[in-house]
Design a protein around this motif. Structure first.
Motif, PDB file in Angstrom:
ATOM      1  N   MET A  83     -63.190 -14.750 -37.087  1.00 29.69           N
ATOM      2  CA  MET A  83     -62.953 -15.491 -38.072  1.00 29.69           C
ATOM      3  C   MET A  83     -64.400 -14.852 -38.842  1.00 29.69           C
ATOM      4  N   ARG A  84     -63.899 -14.858 -39.659  1.00 33.23           N
ATOM      5  CA  ARG A  84     -65.271 -13.749 -40.681  1.00 33.23           C
ATOM      6  C   ARG A  84     -65.847 -14.557 -41.363  1.00 33.23           C
ATOM      7  N   ALA A  85     -67.371 -14.549 -41.663  1.00 37.74           N
ATOM      8  CA  ALA A  85     -68.125 -15.352 -42.393  1.00 37.74           C
ATOM      9  C   ALA A  85     -68.036 -14.418 -43.612  1.00 37.74           C
ATOM     10  N   VAL A  86     -68.519 -15.041 -44.748  1.00 40.77           N
ATOM     11  CA  VAL A  86     -68.599 -14.341 -46.017  1.00 40.77           C
ATOM     12  C   VAL A  86     -69.749 -14.828 -47.456  1.00 40.77           C
ATOM     13  N   ILE A 134     -72.210 -19.901 -47.829  1.00 45.33           N
ATOM     14  CA  ILE A 134     -71.363 -19.349 -46.713  1.00 45.33           C
ATOM     15  C   ILE A 134     -69.706 -19.645 -46.955  1.00 45.33           C
ATOM     16  N   VAL A 135     -68.922 -18.926 -46.410  1.00 42.74           N
ATOM     17  CA  VAL A 135     -67.374 -19.058 -46.784  1.00 42.74           C
ATOM     18  C   VAL A 135     -67.002 -18.999 -45.293  1.00 42.74           C
ATOM     19  N   PHE A 136     -66.944 -19.753 -44.177  1.00 39.77           N
ATOM     20  CA  PHE A 136     -66.040 -19.158 -43.444  1.00 39.77           C
ATOM     21  C   PHE A 136     -64.495 -18.790 -43.636  1.00 39.77           C
ATOM     22  N   VAL A 137     -63.412 -18.215 -42.845  1.00 40.06           N
ATOM     23  CA  VAL A 137     -61.887 -17.721 -42.819  1.00 40.06           C
ATOM     24  C   VAL A 137     -61.887 -17.811 -41.753  1.00 40.06           C
ATOM     25  N   SER A 138     -60.597 -18.139 -40.983  1.00 37.25           N
ATOM     26  CA  SER A 138     -60.287 -18.957 -39.659  1.00 37.25           C
ATOM     27  C   SER A 138     -59.621 -17.915 -39.438  1.00 37.25           C
ATOM     28  N   ASP A 139     -58.921 -17.742 -38.521  1.00 39.12           N
ATOM     29  CA  ASP A 139     -58.214 -16.364 -38.095  1.00 39.12           C
ATOM     30  C   ASP A 139     -56.919 -16.272 -37.533  1.00 39.12           C
ATOM     31  N   VAL A 143     -60.270 -23.454 -37.330  1.00 39.51           N
ATOM     32  CA  VAL A 143     -59.257 -23.906 -36.627  1.00 39.51           C
ATOM     33  C   VAL A 143     -59.454 -24.003 -35.315  1.00 39.51           C
ATOM     34  N   TYR A 144     -59.551 -22.831 -34.384  1.00 35.82           N
ATOM     35  CA  TYR A 144     -59.809 -22.380 -33.289  1.00 35.82           C
ATOM     36  C   TYR A 144     -60.847 -22.809 -32.539  1.00 35.82           C
ATOM     37  N   PRO A 145     -61.556 -23.134 -31.482  1.00 40.31           N
ATOM     38  CA  PRO A 145     -62.098 -23.503 -30.697  1.00 40.31           C
ATOM     39  C   PRO A 145     -63.952 -22.559 -30.931  1.00 40.31           C
ATOM     40  N   GLU A 146     -63.571 -21.419 -30.329  1.00 42.99           N
ATOM     41  CA  GLU A 146     -63.888 -20.494 -29.793  1.00 42.99           C
ATOM     42  C   GLU A 146     -64.865 -20.333 -31.598  1.00 42.99           C
ATOM     43  N   GLU A 147     -64.137 -21.025 -33.123  1.00 43.14           N
ATOM     44  CA  GLU A 147     -64.459 -20.331 -33.968  1.00 43.14           C
ATOM     45  C   GLU A 147     -65.849 -21.624 -34.642  1.00 43.14           C
ATOM     46  N   LEU A 148     -65.352 -22.913 -34.167  1.00 41.94           N
ATOM     47  CA  LEU A 148     -65.654 -24.083 -33.982  1.00 41.94           C
ATOM     48  C   LEU A 148     -67.225 -24.345 -33.189  1.00 41.94           C
ATOM     49  N   ARG A 149     -66.782 -23.791 -32.060  1.00 40.96           N
ATOM     50  CA  ARG A 149     -67.929 -23.940 -31.148  1.00 40.96           C
ATOM     51  C   ARG A 149     -68.922 -22.455 -31.832  1.00 40.96           C
ATOM     52  N   ALA A 150     -68.400 -21.671 -32.567  1.00 37.34           N
ATOM     53  CA  ALA A 150     -69.993 -20.429 -33.197  1.00 37.34           C
ATOM     54  C   ALA A 150     -70.254 -21.266 -34.144  1.00 37.34           C
ATOM     55  N   LEU A 151     -70.029 -21.942 -35.106  1.00 36.06           N
ATOM     56  CA  LEU A 151     -70.465 -22.848 -36.543  1.00 36.06           C
ATOM     57  C   LEU A 151     -71.856 -22.965 -36.140  1.00 36.06           C
ATOM     58  N   PRO A 152     -72.442 -24.318 -35.063  1.00 37.81           N
ATOM     59  CA  PRO A 152     -73.811 -24.616 -34.955  1.00 37.81           C
ATOM     60  C   PRO A 152     -74.896 -23.726 -35.669  1.00 37.81           C
ATOM     61  N   ASP A 153     -74.643 -22.772 -33.982  1.00 38.80           N
ATOM     62  CA  ASP A 153     -75.668 -21.216 -33.781  1.00 38.80           C
ATOM     63  C   ASP A 153     -76.124 -20.330 -35.302  1.00 38.80           C
ATOM     64  N   ARG A 192     -65.721 -32.119 -37.111  1.00 34.69           N
ATOM     65  CA  ARG A 192     -66.086 -33.063 -36.035  1.00 34.69           C
ATOM     66  C   ARG A 192     -66.395 -32.418 -34.911  1.00 34.69           C
ATOM     67  N   LEU A 193     -65.407 -31.191 -34.329  1.00 30.51           N
ATOM     68  CA  LEU A 193     -66.055 -30.646 -33.093  1.00 30.51           C
ATOM     69  C   LEU A 193     -66.550 -29.882 -33.416  1.00 30.51           C
ATOM     70  N   ALA A 194     -67.335 -29.131 -34.370  1.00 25.72           N
ATOM     71  CA  ALA A 194     -68.223 -28.473 -33.915  1.00 25.72           C
ATOM     72  C   ALA A 194     -69.763 -29.432 -34.218  1.00 25.72           C
ATOM     73  N   PHE A 195     -70.003 -30.609 -35.304  1.00 30.07           N
ATOM     74  CA  PHE A 195     -71.060 -31.471 -35.196  1.00 30.07           C
ATOM     75  C   PHE A 195     -70.363 -32.852 -35.191  1.00 30.07           C
ATOM     76  N   PRO A 196     -70.373 -33.107 -33.857  1.00 31.54           N
ATOM     77  CA  PRO A 196     -70.071 -34.862 -33.282  1.00 31.54           C
ATOM     78  C   PRO A 196     -70.689 -35.572 -34.342  1.00 31.54           C
TER      79      PRO A 196
END
Length: 262
Positions: free
Chosen positions: A1-4, A11-16, A38-48, A73-77
């Protein structure tokens, strides 16, 4: 995932996968997250990532009801999820469809360990309408149908940012998906044109954010493609900038959707 980081408040995040975008907008201690990676690791990274950047998430928003845009919701339930009334109606009429499509994606791509997607009660937003964002900003809500039967674009006038969902994509041909239609898609482009003319940035549902001139060029290209599709389907073809085998398949699917019933 790229963060721009495009602006201090954007900020815009672009999934892999599929270059699906996720947009963070803020004003002071309030902020919205629109759509999702989309990917779980991308969603897990968003809050931090957002916390480190000083971007609060007061709520989640979706541009439409396709499953790959509903994963915030998977990142911010604990966050509320807002969407157009048309999207809330669609999801209510298709209970569990997004979850099933997510599971099918994970099975196909060997994605393991993802938490179940719980959409819960959605906040159905009237469209056209508006949402307050902090003391100085407002999000205008504009109808977008054609790709699907539901949808909303979010326009932040002070920031000059248009988040338009699955329209004006630099990587994806205009796609008439389930419930979409050629006439509705063309009407949506017409509605979006004045906003594109005002925008400093346009964030499509798939692909990198577009600066003003590039967004206008894409609008012209998409409008010309759809006009050709409407007037002479047999002679229509994807524009050269999007003529890969995948885009040719999308074009073939479009032709099948507009073909008259036997």
């Amino acid at each position: 995932m790229r963060a721009v980081a495009l602006q201090a408040d954007l900020i815009v995040f672009v999934s892999d996968i599929w270059q699906t975008t996720c947009t963070a907008l803020r004003d002071g201690d309030e902020g919205f997250l629109i759509d999702s990676p989309v990917y779980p690791e991308e969603l897990r990274a968003l809050p931090d990532v957002l916390e480190h950047a000083g971007f609060p998430v007061s709520g989640l928003l979706a541009t439409h009801g396709d499953w790959d845009h509903l994963l915030g919701r998977l990142a911010f339930p604990g966050a509320s999820l807002g969407c157009a009334e048309s999207t809330a109606d669609r999801l209510a009429a298709e209970p569990g469809a997004a979850q099933r499509k997510l599971r099918a994606f994970d099975e196909e791509h060997y994605v393991d360990g993802r938490s179940p997607l719980a959409l819960g009660n959605l906040q159905a937003l009237p469209v056209p309408g508006s949402l307050e964002l902090g003391p100085a900003h407002e999000l205008e809500l504009h109808r977008t149908e054609g790709h699907t039967a539901d949808g909303v674009a979010y326009w932040a006038p002070l920031a000059g940012v248009l988040v338009c969902g699955d329209y004006l994509s630099p990587v994806e041909l205009p796609m008439l998906g389930n419930g979409g239609s050629l006439d509705a898609y063309r009407e949506t482009l017409t509605r979006l044109r004045p906003l594109v003319e005002l925008a400093a940035w346009v964030v499509p549902g798939h692909g990198n954010p577009l600066e003003h001139d590039r967004a206008l060029d894409l609008w012209e290209e998409d409008a010309a493609y759809l006009q050709q599709l409407a007037q002479d389907p047999a002679a229509s073809a994807p524009p050269r900038s999007r003529s890969s085998p995948t885009q040719k398949r999308i074009h073939a699917d479009n032709l099948a959707r507009i073909a008259p019933a036997d």
